[in-house]
Design a protein around this motif. Structure first.
Motif, short mmCIF file in Angstrom:
data_model
loop_
_atom_site.label_atom_id
_atom_site.label_comp_id
_atom_site.label_asym_id
_atom_site.label_seq_id
_atom_site.Cartn_x
_atom_site.Cartn_y
_atom_site.Cartn_z
N GLY A 229 48.84 31.77 28.54
CA GLY A 229 48.00 30.59 28.74
C GLY A 229 47.48 30.51 30.16
O GLY A 229 46.30 30.25 30.40
N THR A 230 48.36 30.74 31.14
CA THR A 230 47.94 30.73 32.54
C THR A 230 46.99 31.88 32.83
O THR A 230 46.00 31.72 33.55
N VAL A 231 47.29 33.06 32.27
CA VAL A 231 46.42 34.21 32.48
C VAL A 231 45.02 33.93 31.96
O VAL A 231 44.02 34.26 32.62
N SER A 235 41.24 34.15 33.88
CA SER A 235 40.64 35.42 33.44
C SER A 235 39.15 35.33 33.20
O SER A 235 38.58 36.13 32.45
N ARG A 236 38.48 34.39 33.83
CA ARG A 236 37.03 34.32 33.73
C ARG A 236 36.42 35.23 34.81
O ARG A 236 36.07 34.78 35.90
N TYR A 237 36.35 36.51 34.48
CA TYR A 237 35.85 37.51 35.41
C TYR A 237 34.34 37.68 35.25
O TYR A 237 33.78 37.44 34.17
N GLU A 238 33.70 38.09 36.33
CA GLU A 238 32.28 38.44 36.28
C GLU A 238 32.20 39.93 35.98
O GLU A 238 32.30 40.79 36.86
N MET A 239 32.02 40.24 34.69
CA MET A 239 32.16 41.60 34.21
C MET A 239 31.05 42.54 34.69
O MET A 239 31.19 43.76 34.61
N ASN A 240 29.96 41.99 35.20
CA ASN A 240 28.88 42.84 35.71
C ASN A 240 29.32 43.63 36.94
O ASN A 240 28.65 44.60 37.33
N PHE A 325 52.39 30.76 39.83
CA PHE A 325 50.94 30.56 39.77
C PHE A 325 50.25 31.92 39.87
O PHE A 325 50.87 32.94 40.21
N MET A 326 48.96 31.95 39.54
CA MET A 326 48.16 33.17 39.57
C MET A 326 46.81 32.86 40.20
O MET A 326 46.31 31.75 40.11
N VAL A 327 46.25 33.88 40.84
CA VAL A 327 44.93 33.77 41.46
C VAL A 327 44.07 34.92 40.95
O VAL A 327 44.49 36.08 41.02
N ASN A 328 42.89 34.60 40.43
CA ASN A 328 41.95 35.63 40.01
C ASN A 328 41.57 36.47 41.23
O ASN A 328 41.08 35.94 42.23
N GLY A 329 41.79 37.78 41.16
CA GLY A 329 41.55 38.65 42.30
C GLY A 329 40.09 38.90 42.61
O GLY A 329 39.77 39.49 43.64
N GLN A 330 39.20 38.44 41.74
CA GLN A 330 37.77 38.57 42.00
C GLN A 330 37.14 37.25 42.41
O GLN A 330 36.42 37.16 43.40
#
Length: 366
Positions: A229-231, A235-240, A325-330
């Motif tokens: 759930g946290t992931v 996980s809203r990455y900019e896939m471009n 907690f987690m942080v999106n790396g992008q």
């Protein structure tokens, strides 16, 4: 299959001092921590091809992958020798702390990454975002930002599968539309009063819906499945920005080999696509309410890619209790656990009770 020799890890020596380079999230280059030299790394997109989804065949091969074999790793920095798993993507020397990349680790699972989304958020950036996030909740303790003690902060590439598919659905169902009719009834005092009672007019409808689903993401880490759930929140990455897989992007970072195979992930992605088709067909059916909706979905042109996406994973301690907690790396988006202030919660509940009491009092005065 002959297992690779783990003494042959990726080496990227600095041209100035010879020290091992690492990939810098801030500079988006290979950088030397000793002399500050930087070197370009290509952000190519020539190998990001979609693979036909023949996952049932691939899954039959996975059982023979030697994922638990041990091999000797010789650190190129200090010369120490240790045993590691054959499928370890990044090897941290227990003696000098240097990080090394095993270029053959991904091959032990047979399906190599097609692409990687390089880190853009550095350790310092992840820490700053944590500080902003941890104190942004009004219900959090007032001293949380100052009192939260970061434990280990890990920047790690998480394995993902992405799926494409063309969906075509036929649907049938009944759409219900509300209307109201006056009905005479007796109230609690026995008087006859007129009420508007709701009725439903049903209409049978049918139709079709089609859509192309591009890059449906499914996480391939069983270790993080308990925190899925946290992931998903981060996980809203900019896939471009995904580029061709190059093991040098892993230099200085941790990485994980996928533990959820292609078959299981493809089934999950198919279920997600079918659920989205059900919702789309429900929207086309319309009405105020519905019954008997049946959707027949066919998936064609199914393809997949294996990617590595960046994520910061951390735990922090507040008043002796551990939170994660987690942080999106992008993108730097943050999600996780935060403690709640007992007195703020009491204040909020008390204010709500007072508001309800005030509304009731004003209603009785009329």
């Amino acid at each position: 299959m002959t297992p690779p020799d783990l003494t042959d890890v990726i080496k990227a020596p600095c041209r100035n001092c010879g020290a091992q380079l690492h990939f810098s999230a801030d500079k988006q280059k290979l950088a030397c921590a000793h002399c500050g030299n930087t070197e370009d790394i290509p952000f190519a997109k020539t190998k990001l091809v979609e693979n036909p989804l023949t996952y049932r065949f691939e899954n039959q091969q996975l059982s023979s992958a030697p994922t638990e074999e041990k091999r000797l790793f010789t650190c190129g920095n200090c010369g120490a020798k240790t045993q590691v798993n054959l499928d370890t993507p990044t090897i941290t020397c227990a003696f000098c702390g240097s990080k090394n990349v095993n270029p053959d680790a991904q091959k032990t699972r047979l399906i190599e990454p097609a692409g990687v989304l390089p880190f853009r958020i550095s350790r310092a950036g992840a820490t700053e975002r944590f500080k902003s996030w941890v104190g942004s909740d009004w219900l959090a303790p007032s001293d949380l930002k100052a009192g939260a003690m970061l434990d280990q902060l890990h920047g790690i590439y998480i394995p993902y599968w992405t799926f494409d598919a063309q969906a075509a659905s036929d649907w049938v169902g009944q759409a219900g539309y509300y209307y109201y009719v006056p009905v005479e009834v007796r109230d609690a005092n026995g008087r006859v009063v007129t009420q508007q009672q709701r009725r439903v007019r049903w209409e049978y409808r049918s139709g079709s819906h089609s859509a192309f689903y591009d890059d449906v993401l499914t996480m391939a880490s069983r270790q993080l499945s308990a925190q899925e759930g946290t992931v998903q929140e981060v996980s809203r990455y900019e896939m471009n920005d995904v580029v061709d897989y190059d093991p040098r992007f892993l230099l200085g970072w941790e990485a994980e080999v996928y533990s959820i195979d292609l078959t299981e992930s493809a089934q999950k992605a198919e279920a997600l696509i079918r659920d989205r088709e059900m919702n789309a067909c429900s929207a086309e059916l319309g009405g105020d309410t519905q019954q008997g909706l049946q959707v027949d979905t066919r998936l064609t042109n199914q393809t997949f890619k294996h990617l590595l996406l960046p994520l910061w994973i951390c735990a922090y301690t507040y008043n002796g209790k551990l939170y994660r907690f987690m942080v999106n790396g992008q993108t730097g988006q943050v999600a996780g656990q935060r403690p709640k202030s007992a007195w703020k919660m009491a204040l909020l509940i008390g204010s709500f009770i007072l508001l309800v009491a005030l509304i009731y009092w004003l209603t009785q005065k009329r």
